[in-house]
Design a protein around this motif. Structure first.
Motif, PDB file in Angstrom:
ATOM      1  N   HIS A   1       0.867  -1.180   0.000  1.00 39.11           N
ATOM      2  CA  HIS A   1       0.000   0.000   0.000  1.00 39.11           C
ATOM      3  C   HIS A   1       0.900   1.226   0.000  1.00 39.11           C
ATOM      4  O   HIS A   1       1.659   1.438   0.953  1.00 39.11           O
ATOM      5  CB  HIS A   1      -0.911   0.007   1.233  1.00 39.11           C
ATOM      6  CG  HIS A   1      -1.953  -1.057   1.203  1.00 39.11           C
ATOM      7  ND1 HIS A   1      -3.280  -0.774   1.060  1.00 39.11           N
ATOM      8  CD2 HIS A   1      -1.859  -2.403   1.267  1.00 39.11           C
ATOM      9  CE1 HIS A   1      -3.959  -1.899   1.050  1.00 39.11           C
ATOM     10  NE2 HIS A   1      -3.118  -2.907   1.173  1.00 39.11           N
TER      11      HIS A   1
ATOM     12  N   ASP B   1      -3.249   7.319  -3.049  1.00 42.26           N
ATOM     13  CA  ASP B   1      -3.023   6.005  -2.463  1.00 42.26           C
ATOM     14  C   ASP B   1      -3.144   4.969  -3.571  1.00 42.26           C
ATOM     15  O   ASP B   1      -4.064   5.046  -4.384  1.00 42.26           O
ATOM     16  CB  ASP B   1      -4.073   5.693  -1.385  1.00 42.26           C
ATOM     17  CG  ASP B   1      -3.916   6.554  -0.154  1.00 42.26           C
ATOM     18  OD1 ASP B   1      -2.796   6.626   0.370  1.00 42.26           O
ATOM     19  OD2 ASP B   1      -4.928   7.148   0.282  1.00 42.26           O
TER      20      ASP B   1
ATOM     21  N   VAL C   1      -2.504   0.519  -4.357  1.00 39.39           N
ATOM     22  CA  VAL C   1      -2.244  -0.817  -3.817  1.00 39.39           C
ATOM     23  C   VAL C   1      -1.664  -1.664  -4.948  1.00 39.39           C
ATOM     24  O   VAL C   1      -2.209  -1.703  -6.051  1.00 39.39           O
ATOM     25  CB  VAL C   1      -3.544  -1.459  -3.280  1.00 39.39           C
ATOM     26  CG1 VAL C   1      -3.270  -2.874  -2.778  1.00 39.39           C
ATOM     27  CG2 VAL C   1      -4.157  -0.593  -2.192  1.00 39.39           C
TER      28      VAL C   1
END
Length: 182
Positions: free
Chosen positions: A163, A175, A177
Motif C-alpha cells: 500500500h 493512495d 495498492v
C-alpha cells in the motif's frame, strides 16, 4: 453558486459599473445594440474563465506523478526485483508504504526475517523516499541459490500487498495498492 456563475455575475457587474463610470446612464429603454454588447461581454468572460480553468488543469497534470509497479523475475538465475516507477512528469514526495499480508502489517524487518526463512539469499529492501520523474525506487531485490526456495518465495510474495501513499508538489495525495507478483 458555482465558479462559472460567479464569473458571469462579476462580468455583468463590471459592465454595469463601466457604464456608470463612463457617464452613460442606463435607461429602461433597451436597445438591440446594448443587448448585443452585454451578451458579447458575458460570452467573453465565460470563455476567458473556462480557458483559465483549462490551463489550471493542464498545469496540474503536467506536474503529476504517475506511480506504477515494475516486476522482473528471472526464473533461470533466481532473481526477483520489485520497483516503483514514476512515469509522470512530477515528483512523488512524502512516499510511504505499508506491507500487508494475511497476518497483518509487516515492518521492513519483519518482511526481511520472513523472506530469509526461505533459505540463503541476497536481499535488499528499499527505504521510503521520494521518486523523481522518470526514475524508479527498488523496493525488494533478491537473488537466491536454488529453484525450490525461489518458487516458494514467489508464492509467499503473492500473499502480500504493498500500500503506497505519496503526494505531488501541489499536495495532491494519492493512495495505490500493488500486488508483489506479476
Amino acid at each position: 453558486m458555482c465558479k462559472s456563475d460567479k464569473a458571469i455575475l462579476l462580468g455583468v457587474s463590471l459592465i454595469f459599473i463601466a457604464g456608470i463610470i463612463v457617464g452613460q446612464t442606463f435607461s429602461f429603454e433597451v436597445k438591440l445594440s446594448d443587448l448585443i454588447a452585454t451578451l458579447v461581454a458575458i460570452i467573453t468572460f465565460y470563455y476567458a474563465f473556462q480557458g483559465l480553468q483549462h490551463n489550471k488543469r493542464i498545469y496540474q497534470n503536467s506536474i503529476k506523478p504517475v506511480i506504477e509497479r515494475f516486476i522482473s523475475v528471472d526464473n533461470e538465475k533466481y532473481v526477483y526485483n520489485f520497483q516503483l516507477k514514476n512515469y509522470g512528469t512530477g515528483s512523488a514526495i512524502n512516499l510511504k508504504y505499508k506491507i500487508l499480508s494475511d497476518a497483518g502489517e509487516l515492518s521492513h524487518k519483519d518482511l526481511q526475517q520472513k523472506l530469509l526463512l526461505f533459505g540463503d539469499m541476497e536481499l535488499e529492501i528499499g527505504a521510503e523516499l521520494g521518486i523523481s520523474p522518470n526514475s524508479s525506487l527498488n523496493i525488494i531485490t533478491m537473488k537466491m541459490n536454488n529453484e525450490a526456495s525461489f518458487t516458494e518465495v514467489i508464492k509467499y510474495l503473492g500473499t502480500i500487498e504493498l500500500h503506497v501513499n505519496f503526494s505531488s508538489i501541489q499536495d495532491d495525495v494519492q493512495d495505490k495498492v500493488f500486488s508483489l507478483t506479476p
